[in-house]
Every structure is written in structure tokens, then in C-alpha cells.
Enzyme design. Sequence first.
Site, PDB file in Angstrom:
ATOM      1  N   LYS A  53      -4.407  -9.559  -2.357  1.00 12.59           N
ATOM      2  CA  LYS A  53      -4.705  -8.821  -3.590  1.00 12.59           C
ATOM      3  C   LYS A  53      -4.157  -9.578  -4.796  1.00 12.59           C
ATOM      4  CE  LYS A  53      -4.903  -4.515  -1.014  1.00 12.59           C
ATOM      5  NZ  LYS A  53      -4.275  -3.254  -0.586  1.00 12.59           N
ATOM      6  N   GLN A  97       0.928   0.088  -1.309  1.00 12.64           N
ATOM      7  CA  GLN A  97       0.353  -0.352  -0.034  1.00 12.64           C
ATOM      8  C   GLN A  97       0.748   0.614   1.079  1.00 12.64           C
ATOM      9  OE1 GLN A  97      -1.832  -2.835   0.289  1.00 12.64           O
ATOM     10  NE2 GLN A  97      -2.016  -2.542   2.477  1.00 12.64           N
ATOM     11  N   ASP A 120      -6.705   2.789  -6.056  1.00 13.12           N
ATOM     12  CA  ASP A 120      -7.125   3.043  -4.670  1.00 13.12           C
ATOM     13  C   ASP A 120      -8.068   4.245  -4.581  1.00 13.12           C
ATOM     14  OD1 ASP A 120      -6.239   1.294  -2.648  1.00 13.12           O
ATOM     15  OD2 ASP A 120      -4.184   2.029  -2.812  1.00 13.12           O
TER      16      ASP A 120
HETATM   17  N1  GUN Z   1      -3.690   0.013   3.784  1.00 10.05           N
HETATM   18  C1  GUN Z   1      -4.858  -0.216   4.433  1.00 10.05           C
HETATM   19  N2  GUN Z   1      -5.895  -0.115   3.574  1.00 10.05           N
HETATM   20  C2  GUN Z   1      -5.376   0.183   2.370  1.00 10.05           C
HETATM   21  C3  GUN Z   1      -5.943   0.404   1.083  1.00 10.05           C
HETATM   22  O1  GUN Z   1      -7.145   0.366   0.868  1.00 10.05           O
HETATM   23  N3  GUN Z   1      -5.055   0.680   0.090  1.00 10.05           N
HETATM   24  C4  GUN Z   1      -3.722   0.756   0.297  1.00 10.05           C
HETATM   25  N4  GUN Z   1      -2.950   1.046  -0.734  1.00 10.05           N
HETATM   26  N5  GUN Z   1      -3.172   0.558   1.473  1.00 10.05           N
HETATM   27  C5  GUN Z   1      -3.992   0.277   2.499  1.00 10.05           C
END
Ligand code: GUN
Length: 283
Positions: A53, A97, A120
Site C-alpha cells: 500500500k 490493517q 476501507d
Molecule cells: N486485511 C485484509 N484485507 C484488508 C483490507 O481490505 N483492509 C484492511 N484494513 N485490512 C485488511
Amino acid sequence: MAAQIIDGKALAAKIRDEIKREVQELNTDGIYPGLAVILVGEDPASQIYVRNKHRACQGLGIKSWQYNLPATTSQQELVDLVKSLNTKAEVSGILVQLPLPPHLNAEAVIETIRPEKDVDGFHPVNQGRLLAGLPGLVPCTPAGIMELIKESGVRVEGSECVVVGRSNIVGKPQALLLLQQNGTVTVCHSRTKNLGEVTKRADILVVAVGKARLITKEMVKPGAVVIDVGTNRLPDGKLVGDVDFATVSQVAGAITPVPGGVGPMTIAMLMKNTVEATRLVMR
Ligand code: GUN
């Protein structure tokens, strides 16, 4: 006939290019999108996702800040960090996350994120907006899948859409997005009887359960568009999806590979949401 392989990597690159130009335009107006990512603990998979990211941001000229907190971080410390990021003008998007260490309450943390900065799309306000069909920040993976489906050339309207998996991150928002585009949507899960009979009805099949090669050739309608969200590590280290690619690609009309399908699109959509959040925060 062999299925068309939907190249998520290429599509994600194209979308990132568009976003890069958008960011440059915003910059000329003195607006700088920025993403804050919080990682608690040292889960190796999460570390990789967070790094990806961060790199995506760098490639697009989006500012990013990474907060690596120890696994022993308290709920209060985490909530306080989110609250301080809520108030910072240079932070347009906040991402925590997941999964969080078990002593932390993820829902409560997410609820402290200002909805306009919730890139998200996990905040109940954004979930509610999606449910109601109102504009808002949409979870990245299902949003990316809608782009992959569009790329395949199939029309969602009037199609039989089957989503396997009912998570808040993928399955449920996916079903809502397909419904929004006038698909006929069925959601399957671990208690579904005769899964194969249901999946076989699908013109568009989205699988997000986390079980290696769950979906076999017999479970897929010839010509269907198959989207594989799974990333499962086999004992030999190989990364495979929830769909048995080797056999399903013989019957499907189009299919996403793992890796190189959904994954890159998720990150592209996160970048898109970060730019969108920048606009929302300014309002
Ligand atoms: N863990 C697995 N997929 C995601 C996601 O799309 N966003 C976040 N914040 N954590 C994750």
C-alpha cells in the site's frame, strides 16, 4: 475453449495511471492526498500488504505515513492515534490493517475513524450508505471486482450472480454492489447446502472464502465469469486461490488468476478511495 484470463495487474496499472494524473491535478490546486496506515503487531502477511500500500502511494505521488505499533498496544492508545489522525488536515485517508491482535476490538477502532477518511469503507456509516444505495466510500476489494467484471465484458444487469462468502470486507458489500447494478444475487456460505448446485447457476461467480481450490470445474457453468478472491498458501509454499484454476479455466468464459487478479485491484481502489476521501474531507 480456454477461458479469457482477466489481467488484474494490467487493469490496476491502467487505473493507477488515471489516479496519478488526478493527483497531479489536485496538486496544482495545492491539494495533496495523504494516507495514514496503522499496523499493530508483526503479522507477516499484514506487513507485506502494508508495504504494498505504501509503495502504491509512492508511485502515485500520494503522501503516506505508516504507524507500526507493538502487538501490546492498548485499545485506548490505538483509539487515541486514530482520533489524532482524524483531526490532521494533511491526512485524507486512515486505514487500520486487519486483523488486529485478539485483545483489541476492531469494530470499536473502526467506529472512531471519521467516515470521510475511512478509505476501507468499513465504518458503519459507509456500510449503511452502501446498503441504502447512497454515495460513499466502498470497500476496496469488491469495488475492484466490479471493475474486473466490467473488463470481462459481461453485463451484470439481469445476470445470475453468486457470491460465495459473507464477510463484511468482501462477500456482503460485493452482493450489494452487484444488486446495485441489477444483478440477481445469491450469497452462499459455509452452511449452504449443495454449494455446487448453486454456484453452477452463476453467470458471474465471486468466491471469497479462503479455502484452497474449493471451486472445481463441476461447480461452474460453462462460459461463466469467475472471480477468485482467495489467497491460500499451500504447504509447499505455492499461492493458490479458492478456485481450482487449472480445471475451472477449461469451462469458464473468463477467470481471474491468483496472484495477479483481484489483489492488485484492491490496492488500486484504495488509491482511488484516498483521492475520493481528500475531496470528501474538504467538503
Ligand atoms: N486485511 C485484509 N484485507 C484488508 C483490507 O481490505 N483492509 C484492511 N484494513 N485490512 C485488511
